[in-house]
Each structure stands twice: as C-alpha cells, then as structure tokens.
Design a protein around this motif. Structure first.
Motif, mmCIF file in Angstrom:
data_model
loop_
_atom_site.group_PDB
_atom_site.id
_atom_site.type_symbol
_atom_site.label_atom_id
_atom_site.label_comp_id
_atom_site.label_asym_id
_atom_site.label_seq_id
_atom_site.Cartn_x
_atom_site.Cartn_y
_atom_site.Cartn_z
ATOM 1 N N PRO A 41 -6.257 -3.621 -4.663
ATOM 2 C CA PRO A 41 -4.834 -4.438 -4.403
ATOM 3 C C PRO A 41 -4.413 -4.359 -3.129
ATOM 4 N N SER A 42 -3.235 -5.193 -2.660
ATOM 5 C CA SER A 42 -2.729 -5.160 -1.558
ATOM 6 C C SER A 42 -2.149 -3.762 -1.325
ATOM 7 N N MET A 43 -2.109 -3.328 -0.045
ATOM 8 C CA MET A 43 -1.439 -1.875 0.436
ATOM 9 C C MET A 43 -0.055 -1.893 -0.151
ATOM 10 N N LYS A 44 0.689 -3.088 0.119
ATOM 11 C CA LYS A 44 2.271 -3.192 0.015
ATOM 12 C C LYS A 44 2.424 -2.993 -1.584
ATOM 13 N N TYR A 45 1.630 -3.595 -2.450
ATOM 14 C CA TYR A 45 1.624 -3.357 -3.831
ATOM 15 C C TYR A 45 1.466 -2.093 -4.347
ATOM 16 N N GLU A 79 -5.392 1.130 6.985
ATOM 17 C CA GLU A 79 -4.877 -0.271 7.328
ATOM 18 C C GLU A 79 -4.798 -1.520 6.447
ATOM 19 N N GLU A 80 -3.690 -2.089 6.615
ATOM 20 C CA GLU A 80 -3.513 -3.189 5.830
ATOM 21 C C GLU A 80 -4.398 -4.416 6.172
ATOM 22 N N PRO A 81 -5.370 -4.750 5.268
ATOM 23 C CA PRO A 81 -6.229 -5.960 5.510
ATOM 24 C C PRO A 81 -5.638 -7.168 5.485
#
Length: 316
Positions: A41-45, A79-81
């Motif tokens: 999932p997203s790094m932020k989530y 690193e956030e893709p």
C-alpha cells in the motif's frame, strides 16, 4: 434473540493480553501479510497505520515491541513511489488488488484512484449477484476498476466491458485486470465471438477494456458491446460530465437486445446536491425514468462512514 455481545476494542484486547502475541498477529495479518508484501500500500497509509498501532501499544504497555519499530523504520527509510496498491478482501476469501496513483489528480484525471461510490456499488452488486449472472455488463467510467473486478470475481457475468476515455486510465485498467488473474479480449469483436463461453460452466467472464468517449461515441458503437446491464460509479462530479452522461445514456436506450434496452444503475456520492439535482432533471428532460435503489445491508469496504451515497436505477 438477545442483544449481541459488544465487540472488544483493540485497546481492551491489548489490556487483556500480557504478551506481544496480539500485536505480532496484527502485524502478520496487515503490513507483513504476503499480499501487502507483494503489492505494498502507499507509504503514507502504512506509516499512519503503524504509528497508530504503536500509539495504542505505548498507552497500555511500557515495554516497547521491537518488531513494531522495525516495521516503521522500513517505511520511513523507503522512498515514496508515485504508485501504490490497494487490496480488498471479498466475502469469498478472494481479493481484488489495484495498482493506483498516489495522487488524487494525476495526468489531468481523477480516474487513477478508487472513489467511495465504486466501493458502494460493488457492495450492492455482491449482495445482488443474480442481476449480473450470465449477463454482459458495460461499465462507464471504470476508473481504477474496483467495481468491475469485484463483479467479475463474485457475480459470474458472461462478459464485462471496462470503459473510460483517458489513455492513462485505460492503460492502468488493463494492468489491473491482468493483475487480478483475468484474461483480456483484444476488442469488442473478440468479446462477441465464441458463443460457447455463454454457458454457466464458464469459470471467468470474457473481459475487455474499451475507449468510450461519451461525447463522440455513437449508438451503433455502444450496441456492438451488446450490454444487458450498464453501470457507472462516481461520475457526477461537474455539470459538463452530467450532460455528457445523460447523452450517452440516451444513446444506450437505443441499444435493443432481445427487444429491450439494457438495465442501468448509477452510483454516486452526494457531494454537491445541485449536481445531483441536475442529473435527475436532465434524466427527466431525456425521458429516462428513474428510481432510487434501497440502501443495502452489508458494508465490506472502508469508505467514509459519513459519506452520503445513492444508487439510481434507470429505465432506459
């Protein structure tokens, strides 16, 4: 029957557990689950989830749990893709995994992410699978593809046509169909062939991804899909789109199959009541009767609780 027992909150379960087994189990079923490892999932989530889990743990237990901090450290150093994955578990135990943009608006479109009404429509479809079984479904404005993939896996349609007009959305749709183990037909002509696939024994529907621009598509082009049922979710976001949608619905009303027009269902989140009012007003002007579908019981997906959503059945 008596009242059901109240479910324990996570905090209560953490208080009742003396060791770290509960948190380790949560980790293995979430960020360390094979599905999340394969399709992150997203790094932020993930960061928000782990931070909240650590906060709850620290509020009750004084001893830190190394595995929690190690998992968070992995997120912080990564690193956030520009793309991430969202995975949804279905009632059958199967899942739908979507590759999505991490930005709400990307490449000039909002169609690269999943919106609430798509989840709501998928829930309703899975509660009413007989309406889709052994039928050909045309979805307008498919976006990331959640609704259609859930229907393909749970409702046994004969064929499914994902459609959109944006090239990046279409490319992502094709990838998500393949990501979920479905095969793609090259075009609508191939979709209409092989009548033997129409039997109830077919394991999966025939699927295609088609470019459909509501403003330029013709009635014969829509008729070539041979739809029995037409659906759309979260496509009422501005007056121009509403007018285009009503225009394409008028063209679809001419798509007679077995002497009748297809059924149509439109799901939407009520963000601006004036836009929704415009839609029903334009349906009236176009001579398309409609009725609101009763709210369904099951909530399978994590959309916002306070979101007001509706599904209209249109009699084309």
């Amino acid at each position: 029957m008596g009242e059901p027992e109240n479910k324990q909150s996570l905090e209560e379960k953490l208080r009742d557990s003396s060791g770290s087994e509960l948190l380790l189990d949560i980790l293995q079923k979430t960020v360390k689950h094979p599905l999340c490892v394969k399709h992150p999932p997203s790094m932020k989530y993930a960061w928000s989830f782990l931070s909240e889990l650590i906060r709850k743990h620290e509020a009750i237990h004084t001893e830190p749990l190394d595995e929690l901090y190690e998992a968070l450290a992995e997120i912080l150093t990564a690193e956030e893709p520009t793309r991430c994955h969202r995975s949804y578990v279905l009632p059958s135990g199967d899942s739908v995994t979507l590759s999505e943009s991490t930005a709400i608006i990307s490449h000039g479109t909002t169609g690269l992410v999943t919106w609430n009404a798509a989840l709501y429509l998928a829930e309703w479809a899975m509660e009413n699978p007989a309406g889709f079984a052994h039928r050909t479904v045309l979805e307008l404005g498919s976006g990331a593809g959640l609704t259609g993939l859930a229907i393909c896996k749970m409702c046994r349609p004969r064929a499914y046509v994902f459609s959109d007009c944006h090239s990046h959305v279409l490319e992502q749709l094709q990838g998500n169909v393949l990501l979920n183990g479905l095969s793609l037909e090259p075009n609508v002509t191939a979709l209409a062939q092989h009548p033997g696939h129409d039997t109830a024994d077919a394991e999966s529907p025939r699927v295609t991804v088609a470019r459909v621009d509501w403003d330029v598509v013709t009635a014969p082009q829509l008729a070539a899909f041979q739809p029995d049922i037409v659906i759309a979710a979260d496509v009422l976001y501005c007056p121009e789109t509403v007018l285009s949608l009503v225009g394409v619905l008028q063209k679809l009303s001419a798509c007679q199959k077995d002497q009748r027009a297809p059924d149509a269902y439109v799901a939407f989140t009520i963000r601006n009541p004036e836009t929704c009012q415009l839609f029903t007003t334009e349906l009236g002007r176009a001579g398309i009767p409609w009725e609101e579908v009763p709210r369904h019981d099951q909530k399978l997906f994590p959309y916002e609780e306070h979101s007001e959503m509706a599904i209209l059945k249109l009699m084309l």
